[in-house]
Design a protein around this motif. Structure first.
Motif, mmCIF file in Angstrom:
data_model
loop_
_atom_site.group_PDB
_atom_site.id
_atom_site.type_symbol
_atom_site.label_atom_id
_atom_site.label_comp_id
_atom_site.label_asym_id
_atom_site.label_seq_id
_atom_site.Cartn_x
_atom_site.Cartn_y
_atom_site.Cartn_z
ATOM 1 N N GLY A 206 43.678 34.769 45.867
ATOM 2 C CA GLY A 206 44.024 34.760 47.282
ATOM 3 C C GLY A 206 42.819 34.409 48.130
ATOM 4 O O GLY A 206 41.677 34.654 47.755
ATOM 5 N N PHE B 204 45.656 37.471 40.029
ATOM 6 C CA PHE B 204 45.725 37.296 41.482
ATOM 7 C C PHE B 204 44.685 36.287 41.919
ATOM 8 O O PHE B 204 43.573 36.264 41.426
ATOM 9 N N PRO C 98 48.439 30.042 54.198
ATOM 10 C CA PRO C 98 48.095 31.260 53.466
ATOM 11 C C PRO C 98 49.048 32.389 53.816
ATOM 12 O O PRO C 98 49.557 32.459 54.924
ATOM 13 N N LYS D 293 49.680 37.434 48.208
ATOM 14 C CA LYS D 293 49.192 36.406 47.308
ATOM 15 C C LYS D 293 49.162 35.068 48.036
ATOM 16 O O LYS D 293 50.014 34.757 48.852
ATOM 17 N N ALA D 294 48.163 34.269 47.680
ATOM 18 C CA ALA D 294 48.004 32.994 48.368
ATOM 19 C C ALA D 294 49.130 32.045 47.988
ATOM 20 O O ALA D 294 49.607 32.030 46.859
ATOM 21 N N ARG E 37 40.485 34.925 51.271
ATOM 22 C CA ARG E 37 40.086 35.985 52.181
ATOM 23 C C ARG E 37 38.843 35.542 52.951
ATOM 24 O O ARG E 37 38.010 34.781 52.430
#
Length: 201
Positions: A182, A180, A154, A158-159, A184
């Motif tokens: 991602g 987007f 990761p 952005k992932a 978290r």
């Protein structure tokens, strides 16, 4: 003669089941170049109002919908204690009240879409949110993060995970452009896939 211990009353905000507080995730959205300026925002399943209050403090006109009566009462108490105006109402996120279409700049749904089956059930729900958002309005949603492919790491922004799953695909089917995605960590420690999607059409 022993004295009787008096216990102070605990407020609903203190005893209510706390909703997850994705403050960093909200700020990440609001700092993005595609984030709408101060506008109306709707938070589905707002829980005890923590994240709704956070949005209101950022200058957004927030409507929160919560089916649990105790959590709704806690959200109202929190809004009063925080001295921020919010429109809070009871109701199921899947049964949205009649509202003028295209009236919200931001919609937040952290749990409902994730709990629906892939395909038509989720797409129908996302389509209802599409109708509530104004043109170029942003939907923030999340689901449990799928496991990354072997060797993937990761990033802070952005992932870099190679996600190709039905959850993200359903946003496109409902008329959204995914801007987007991602990974978290939620306050409970769960890894969540966070999605920002813009209404198109």
């Amino acid at each position: 003669m022993g004295s009787k211990m008096v216990t102070a009353r605990t407020s609903a905000v203190q005893i209510g089941r706390e909703s997850p507080c994705f403050y960093d995730c909200f700020d990440e959205l609001l700092d993005a170049e595609y984030a709408p300026d101060s506008c109306r925002a709707i938070h589905l399943g707002c829980g005890d109002g923590r994240t709704a209050v956070h949005l209101a403090r950022k200058g957004y006109q927030v409507m929160g919908i919560e089916p649990d009566r105790d959590l709704l009462a806690a959200a109202r108490e929190r809004a009063t204690m925080s001295d921020v105006p919010m429109d809070l109402m009871g109701g199921e996120p899947l049964e949205l009240p009649p509202r003028a279409e295209e009236s919200f700049g931001i919609a937040v749904d952290l749990w409902t879409a994730a709990e629906l089956a892939d395909g038509l059930p989720r797409t129908d729900f996302l389509s209802s949110l599409h109708r509530l958002l104004r043109k170029d309005g942003i939907l923030m949603s999340s689901t449990a993060a799928p496991k990354p492919s072997k060797g993937a790491k990761p990033s802070q922004g952005k992932a870099t995970y190679a996600f190709s799953n039905a959850f993200v695909s359903d946003f496109t089917r409902a008329g959204f452009e995914v801007l987007f995605e991602g990974v978290r960590k939620s306050p409970s420690g769960e890894m969540r896939l966070v999605v920002h999607a813009r209404r198109i059409g």
